[in-house]
Design a protein around this motif. Structure first.
Motif, PDB file in Angstrom:
ATOM      1  N   SER A  93       0.856  -1.188   0.000  1.00 59.83           N
ATOM      2  CA  SER A  93       0.000   0.000   0.000  1.00 59.83           C
ATOM      3  C   SER A  93       0.887   1.231   0.000  1.00 59.83           C
ATOM      4  CB  SER A  93      -0.889   0.030   1.252  1.00 59.83           C
ATOM      5  OG  SER A  93      -1.705  -1.098   1.294  1.00 59.83           O
ATOM      6  N   MET A  94       0.480   2.226  -0.756  1.00 66.77           N
ATOM      7  CA  MET A  94       1.299   3.435  -0.845  1.00 66.77           C
ATOM      8  C   MET A  94       0.495   4.651  -0.387  1.00 66.77           C
ATOM      9  SD  MET A  94       4.066   2.039  -1.762  1.00 66.77           S
ATOM     10  CE  MET A  94       5.184   3.348  -2.158  1.00 66.77           C
ATOM     11  N   PHE A  95       1.174   5.533   0.340  1.00 71.54           N
ATOM     12  CA  PHE A  95       0.596   6.782   0.819  1.00 71.54           C
ATOM     13  C   PHE A  95       1.491   7.927   0.368  1.00 71.54           C
ATOM     14  CE2 PHE A  95      -0.763   3.611   3.870  1.00 71.54           C
ATOM     15  CZ  PHE A  95      -2.056   3.988   4.220  1.00 71.54           C
ATOM     16  N   GLU A  96       0.902   9.096   0.202  1.00 69.01           N
ATOM     17  CA  GLU A  96       1.711  10.282  -0.041  1.00 69.01           C
ATOM     18  C   GLU A  96       1.672  11.112   1.229  1.00 69.01           C
ATOM     19  OE1 GLU A  96       1.789  14.259  -2.699  1.00 69.01           O
ATOM     20  OE2 GLU A  96       1.358  12.389  -3.767  1.00 69.01           O
ATOM     21  N   ILE A  97       2.845  11.359   1.785  1.00 66.28           N
ATOM     22  CA  ILE A  97       2.974  12.149   3.001  1.00 66.28           C
ATOM     23  C   ILE A  97       4.053  13.200   2.763  1.00 66.28           C
ATOM     24  CG2 ILE A  97       3.582  12.118   5.465  1.00 66.28           C
ATOM     25  CD1 ILE A  97       2.405   9.295   5.591  1.00 66.28           C
ATOM     26  N   ASN A  98       3.680  14.445   2.975  1.00 65.20           N
ATOM     27  CA  ASN A  98       4.611  15.569   2.762  1.00 65.20           C
ATOM     28  C   ASN A  98       5.261  15.520   1.381  1.00 65.20           C
ATOM     29  OD1 ASN A  98       4.024  16.371   5.387  1.00 65.20           O
ATOM     30  ND2 ASN A  98       5.817  15.341   6.243  1.00 65.20           N
ATOM     31  N   GLY A  99       4.466  15.169   0.365  1.00 67.90           N
ATOM     32  CA  GLY A  99       4.970  15.137  -1.003  1.00 67.90           C
ATOM     33  C   GLY A  99       5.848  13.947  -1.335  1.00 67.90           C
ATOM     34  N   LYS A 100       5.931  12.995  -0.414  1.00 65.21           N
ATOM     35  CA  LYS A 100       6.796  11.819  -0.595  1.00 65.21           C
ATOM     36  C   LYS A 100       5.917  10.568  -0.554  1.00 65.21           C
ATOM     37  CE  LYS A 100      11.241  10.533  -0.313  1.00 65.21           C
ATOM     38  NZ  LYS A 100      12.297  11.027  -1.133  1.00 65.21           N
ATOM     39  N   VAL A 157       5.266   6.873   0.435  1.00 68.07           N
ATOM     40  CA  VAL A 157       5.771   5.945   1.454  1.00 68.07           C
ATOM     41  C   VAL A 157       4.925   4.681   1.444  1.00 68.07           C
ATOM     42  CG1 VAL A 157       6.640   7.809   2.928  1.00 68.07           C
ATOM     43  CG2 VAL A 157       4.341   6.908   3.332  1.00 68.07           C
ATOM     44  N   ASN A 158       5.520   3.584   1.911  1.00 71.46           N
ATOM     45  CA  ASN A 158       4.767   2.329   1.961  1.00 71.46           C
ATOM     46  C   ASN A 158       3.778   2.345   3.135  1.00 71.46           C
ATOM     47  OD1 ASN A 158       5.899   1.150   4.388  1.00 71.46           O
ATOM     48  ND2 ASN A 158       7.661   0.450   3.202  1.00 71.46           N
ATOM     49  N   GLY A 159       2.909   1.359   3.173  1.00 71.02           N
ATOM     50  CA  GLY A 159       1.845   1.298   4.163  1.00 71.02           C
ATOM     51  C   GLY A 159       2.317   1.234   5.598  1.00 71.02           C
ATOM     52  N   ILE A 160       3.436   0.578   5.850  1.00 72.39           N
ATOM     53  CA  ILE A 160       3.918   0.494   7.230  1.00 72.39           C
ATOM     54  C   ILE A 160       4.357   1.871   7.708  1.00 72.39           C
ATOM     55  CG2 ILE A 160       5.739  -0.422   8.730  1.00 72.39           C
ATOM     56  CD1 ILE A 160       5.366  -3.120   7.349  1.00 72.39           C
ATOM     57  N   VAL A 161       5.064   2.615   6.867  1.00 72.91           N
ATOM     58  CA  VAL A 161       5.473   3.973   7.233  1.00 72.91           C
ATOM     59  C   VAL A 161       4.226   4.850   7.396  1.00 72.91           C
ATOM     60  CG1 VAL A 161       6.724   6.049   6.487  1.00 72.91           C
ATOM     61  CG2 VAL A 161       7.738   3.787   6.130  1.00 72.91           C
ATOM     62  N   GLY A 162       3.306   4.770   6.434  1.00 74.04           N
ATOM     63  CA  GLY A 162       2.092   5.584   6.486  1.00 74.04           C
ATOM     64  C   GLY A 162       1.263   5.339   7.730  1.00 74.04           C
ATOM     65  N   LEU A 163       1.033   4.072   8.055  1.00 70.97           N
ATOM     66  CA  LEU A 163       0.248   3.742   9.249  1.00 70.97           C
ATOM     67  C   LEU A 163       0.960   4.143  10.531  1.00 70.97           C
ATOM     68  CD1 LEU A 163      -1.189   0.256   8.254  1.00 70.97           C
ATOM     69  CD2 LEU A 163      -2.467   2.389   8.533  1.00 70.97           C
ATOM     70  N   SER A 164       2.258   3.922  10.582  1.00 68.39           N
ATOM     71  CA  SER A 164       2.981   4.244  11.809  1.00 68.39           C
ATOM     72  C   SER A 164       2.967   5.749  12.070  1.00 68.39           C
ATOM     73  CB  SER A 164       4.415   3.703  11.766  1.00 68.39           C
ATOM     74  OG  SER A 164       5.168   4.364  10.776  1.00 68.39           O
ATOM     75  N   ILE A 165       3.053   6.546  11.011  1.00 67.38           N
ATOM     76  CA  ILE A 165       2.990   8.001  11.169  1.00 67.38           C
ATOM     77  C   ILE A 165       1.603   8.410  11.663  1.00 67.38           C
ATOM     78  CG2 ILE A 165       2.970  10.195   9.900  1.00 67.38           C
ATOM     79  CD1 ILE A 165       5.270   9.041   8.182  1.00 67.38           C
ATOM     80  N   GLN A 166       0.568   7.785  11.130  1.00 66.46           N
ATOM     81  CA  GLN A 166      -0.795   8.119  11.546  1.00 66.46           C
ATOM     82  C   GLN A 166      -1.072   7.698  12.982  1.00 66.46           C
ATOM     83  OE1 GLN A 166      -3.278   6.287   8.591  1.00 66.46           O
ATOM     84  NE2 GLN A 166      -3.055   7.990   7.167  1.00 66.46           N
ATOM     85  N   LEU A 167      -0.499   6.575  13.415  1.00 71.12           N
ATOM     86  CA  LEU A 167      -0.799   6.033  14.737  1.00 71.12           C
ATOM     87  C   LEU A 167       0.145   6.505  15.838  1.00 71.12           C
ATOM     88  CD1 LEU A 167      -1.636   2.371  13.669  1.00 71.12           C
ATOM     89  CD2 LEU A 167      -3.245   4.192  14.270  1.00 71.12           C
ATOM     90  N   VAL A 202       6.834  14.199  13.526  1.00 72.60           N
ATOM     91  CA  VAL A 202       7.793  15.312  13.504  1.00 72.60           C
ATOM     92  C   VAL A 202       9.161  14.886  12.962  1.00 72.60           C
ATOM     93  CG1 VAL A 202       6.639  16.540  15.376  1.00 72.60           C
ATOM     94  CG2 VAL A 202       8.470  14.921  15.911  1.00 72.60           C
ATOM     95  N   LYS A 203       9.328  13.609  12.677  1.00 71.04           N
ATOM     96  CA  LYS A 203      10.611  13.118  12.166  1.00 71.04           C
ATOM     97  C   LYS A 203      10.704  13.312  10.658  1.00 71.04           C
ATOM     98  CE  LYS A 203      11.773   9.860  15.766  1.00 71.04           C
ATOM     99  NZ  LYS A 203      12.319   8.544  16.057  1.00 71.04           N
ATOM    100  N   ASP A 204      11.923  13.385  10.161  1.00 70.17           N
ATOM    101  CA  ASP A 204      12.179  13.511   8.735  1.00 70.17           C
ATOM    102  C   ASP A 204      11.672  12.270   8.000  1.00 70.17           C
ATOM    103  OD1 ASP A 204      13.700  14.836   6.428  1.00 70.17           O
ATOM    104  OD2 ASP A 204      14.559  12.793   6.476  1.00 70.17           O
ATOM    105  N   ILE A 205      10.891  12.495   6.962  1.00 65.81           N
ATOM    106  CA  ILE A 205      10.268  11.394   6.234  1.00 65.81           C
ATOM    107  C   ILE A 205      11.298  10.458   5.607  1.00 65.81           C
ATOM    108  CG2 ILE A 205       9.971  12.551   3.995  1.00 65.81           C
ATOM    109  CD1 ILE A 205       7.239  10.511   5.656  1.00 65.81           C
TER     110      ILE A 205
END
Length: 174
Positions: free
Chosen positions: A68-75, A77-87, A93-96
């Motif tokens: 799964s792919m998400f766009e976060i801050n114009g980048k 990211v895969n689903g694990i990164v996307g979900l972890s940022i949301q949760l 606040v960390k660099d993508i």
């Protein structure tokens, strides 16, 4: 397991036996991962796969989430990164780019850990009601597999885990 087999496999306590190779159940031990995981959601749990089918289920779930792919801050990211940022608000606040690189390292580590686990003998079995294994019944709900706690230990652990996550979320949002 058919109803007839299930009835035949009950012991004197009336607790059905679950085969370690039954793909209708996910069976875990409570334990600790060797590495620390901040991004990988599987690694934030203390549920360690105990059987080959559970191991394969976990690995396949991670692969699917990563697809799964998400766009976060114009980048992208895969689903694990996307979900972890949301949760996890502390990750927001960390660099993508650092999160993407860290997730890759965590993914490689947890796959290696999972593939190196000592698993139960697939020819063995366990009573459904026991104090050694967390057992989830895997059921299809439309096209999604849902894991439902199947014994007392798992129900208790599941409730404690939900409370732990609620408390963690409260602490993170202070």
């Amino acid at each position: 397991m058919s109803n007839k087999e299930n009835k035949e496999n009950k012991d004197s306590n009336n607790s059905p036996m679950i085969s370690f190779n039954d793909i209708n159940y996910a069976i875990y031990k409570i334990g600790n991962w060797k590495n620390k995981y901040e991004i990988n959601l599987i690694g934030s749990s203390n549920e360690i796969p105990a059987t080959e089918s559970t191991k394969n289920h976990v690995l396949n779930n991670m692969k699917e989430i990563r697809k799964s792919m998400f766009e976060i801050n114009g980048k992208e990211v895969n689903g694990i990164v996307g979900l972890s940022i949301q949760l996890n608000p502390t990750l927001q606040v960390k660099d993508i780019n650092e999160l993407i690189a860290e997730e890759e390292k965590e993914y490689e580590n947890i796959v290696a850990e999972i593939n190196g686990l000592e698993l139960e003998d697939p020819n063995g079995s366990i009573e459904l009601e026991n104090d050694n294994f967390l057992i989830y019944k895997l059921e299809k709900d439309h096209h999604v597999t849902v894991a439902k706690p199947a014994n007392g230990l798992t129900m208790k652990h599941h409730a404690e885990e939900i409370q732990r996550l609620k408390d963690l979320n409260k602490d993170l949002n202070k």
